[in-house]
Each structure stands twice: as C-alpha cells, then as structure tokens.
Design an enzyme around this catalytic site. Structure first.
Site, short mmCIF file in Angstrom:
data_model
loop_
_atom_site.label_atom_id
_atom_site.label_comp_id
_atom_site.label_asym_id
_atom_site.label_seq_id
_atom_site.Cartn_x
_atom_site.Cartn_y
_atom_site.Cartn_z
N HIS A 89 0.82 -1.21 0.00
CA HIS A 89 0.00 0.00 0.00
C HIS A 89 0.86 1.27 0.00
CE1 HIS A 89 0.44 -0.19 4.52
NE2 HIS A 89 0.49 1.12 4.35
N ASP A 119 0.23 -7.84 1.82
CA ASP A 119 0.52 -6.41 1.69
C ASP A 119 2.02 -6.14 1.68
OD1 ASP A 119 -0.09 -3.69 1.40
OD2 ASP A 119 -0.04 -3.35 3.56
N SER A 194 4.79 2.35 7.98
CA SER A 194 4.46 1.15 7.22
C SER A 194 5.65 0.69 6.39
CB SER A 194 3.26 1.41 6.30
OG SER A 194 2.10 1.64 7.04
#
Length: 345
Positions: A89, A119, A194
């Site tokens: 993402h 992810d 992230s």
C-alpha cells in the site's frame, strides 16, 4: 604496644567516618557512574538498514512535469545488493518510487513484485555493500518481548518507538480480506512507519510493520499495531524475486479452531479445524467438503490451527492432489482435493 594499637583503631574509625560521609557526595556528583536501561545498541545495529520510501506521481503543468509525493512509508534492506521489503500500500499506483538511505543517499527503486494477501512489496535499488539487519531464526518470539519499531512517521525522519509483543498469530482486516498470523504490538506505528522494521532488544529483525488500528477519528482503540512476522515476509520475498509474484495454493474454505469439550458432545477428537463456510466452485467444494466438517489431517499432517493450515496450503503447488481426512457427523472420511492457485495475487 597498646598505644600503637589504639592509634591504629582511632585512625581506622576516622577513615571509615570520612568514607561514609564523603562517598555519597561523590556518587551524587557523578551520575554518569549509574547504569541505565538503554536500547541504543539495538538501534545502532538496525537503523542503518531502515530506509524512507516515497511514492511519487508526475503531473504536467504547461508542458513541464512536476513530481508530487502521493504516499510515504519505510522499507527494510534485506540484502547487501539492494533488495528492500516494504508494504504494497506504500507504493500502490506510483509513477516513481524513491528510496532515501540514512546516510543521505537517494535512489530510484524498481518494483520487483508485490502481494495483496500479505501487503508486501519487494523493491530493488542499484547499489552494493548495503547494511542489513541481523536475523535469528532460532530465537522464537514470545508475548511480552520488548520490541522497537523503526520508521519515518509523518516524514519527520527516522524515529524509534518502543513497546512489547502483545499477541502472536493475530487476524486483521484490510482491503476487504482477512490477513492472518500478525504480530500485535503496542509500539507506535503511524503513517510513514508502514514497511519499517520491528526489532527485538538484541537488534534482530522480528517483523515488517504494516497496519495500525485506532488512528482514525471514528475509532477509539489504542495500541493495536501489527507487523508481518519476518519468517513469512522472507518466504514471500523469495517467491516474488523468483517468480515476480507469489504463487500459493488455494483450498477455498473459511475455518476456525475447534477443541473437544472433553465429554464427546462435539467430537471424540481432541483437536481439529472446523470448516465454517465453503466457497462455491472452489477446490474444497468440488471435493465434497461441507460447512460443519472438521479437518483432522491435511495430507500426512495433523490439523492444529487455521494459521497452520494456511501455511501448509499456501506452499502447495497448484494442481497437486491432497488427501484430506475429515470428521462428519461422527464418521471419518478421506476426500481427495485438487489444490488450485490462490485467485488474489
């Protein structure tokens, strides 16, 4: 003789009194002599291998192209020759991916491949002799272990947050799918973290930070942050480097762990994996598996948990036939199932 002995005793007493009264003064004046608890060695080992990742797009204004940062995150250098793990993402729909190292060097990265289910994405930069974080497959992670999250929150620059492992094997929801086997931690993971590193107090890589719950205005949860275990991240990375994507087996069920109540009301078996739903026209449905069946064995392996089952199935080559032992209404059946390729890659 007695006089000399008395002199020695008096001198000793005076010396002791001086030490008792003077030593606290010197101790208080020298705080550097006190030991403190610090994770500086762990951070020193790991931080050079954590990079900033920028997702950029280009817009044309009066025939001039301008770059705009759409998203930011972090990444972890996994090899000295430039392979980097981050979250999918973070780099989704990027026109250009820019990686900034902690020594100030900046590189344009190539996307090697990505995986929706975990992810994860693998990037490559053209350089050598990069710093990497040590890994220790023999050291098992435990709930209560101290962990540090290293990343670039809100593009402030590399930062470190500290917490513990709150839980292992967690399920989490994202992008309308359920992802399993997360490490849950209360170490802060904010926007920009992230894809960064979750390390233990020895500076060893434990996981890849990926998800936080409770940061939106409509949510009140705090301290619910998740990371992908490094064992799983390494598996995914190797498959992406080899095939450009993750090819994993697909069974086509949803499941839950089931233990006997000890009185035989559910099953005489002590453990198994309960099938709660079956996907229409999926491999399990085609083989005759139904909701309410309990998987006892998958091939030659005893079924223990849904996470274990997912790991086994994902590593099976599509079109492989596996004999699945199930319990249905008190009867034991063995059904051959042809494993297919997972449809989301």
């Amino acid at each position: 003789m007695l006089k000399k002995l008395l002199q020695a005793v008096i001198i000793g007493l005076i010396t002791a009194i001086i030490i008792i009264f003077v030593s606290p003064f010197f101790y208080n004046q020298a705080p550097f002599l006190k030991d403190i608890l610090s994770y500086k060695d762990a951070v020193r080992i790991a931080s050079p291998a954590v990079v900033n990742v920028y997702n950029q797009s280009f817009t044309s204004i009066n025939n001039n192209y301008q770059a705009q940062v759409n998203n930011l995150g972090s990444g972890v250098i996994m090899s000295k020759d430039g392979y980097i793990l981050t979250n999918k993402h973070v780099i989704q729909n990027a026109d250009q991916i820019v990686v900034a190292l902690q020594d100030g060097k900046i590189y344009e990265a190539t996307l090697v491949g990505s995986d929706n289910l975990t992810d994860l994405a693998v990037l490559k930069i053209k350089t050598n002799n990069l710093s990497t974080i040590p890994q220790n497959p023999k050291r098992e992670a435990h709930v209560g272990d101290v962990v540090l999250a290293i990343g670039n929150p809100y593009n402030l620059g590399q930062s470190v947050s500290q917490g513990i492992i709150s839980a292992l094997g967690r399920n989490a929801f994202g992008d309308f799918i359920v992802r399993q086997n997360f490490i849950q931690t209360d170490a802060s993971i904010n926007r920009g973290n992230s894809g960064g590193a979750l390390i233990n107090s020895a500076g060893e890589l434990v996981g890849i930070s990926t998800l936080s719950i409770g940061k939106n205005a409509n949510e009140i949860a705090e301290g619910l942050n998740f990371a992908i275990p490094i064992e799983l991240a390494n598996q995914v990375m190797k498959k992406i480097i080899r095939d450009g994507r993750v090819i994993r087996g697909f069974f086509g069920v949803q499941s839950d762990i089931l233990f006997s109540n000890g009185q035989g009301a559910i099953s005489n078996h002590q453990k198994g994996v309960l099938i709660t739903s079956v996907m229409d026209n999926g491999p399990a449905a085609k083989a005759g598996i139904r909701p309410g069946d309990m998987i006892l064995k998958f091939g030659n392996t005893e079924a223990i948990s849904p996470v274990q089952m997912m790991d086994i199935i994902s590593n099976i080559k599509p079109n492989t036939i596996i004999e699945v032992e199930i319990s249905r209404l008190g009867k034991t059946l063995v059904l051959p199932v042809t494993i297919e390729e997972y449809p989301i890659n």
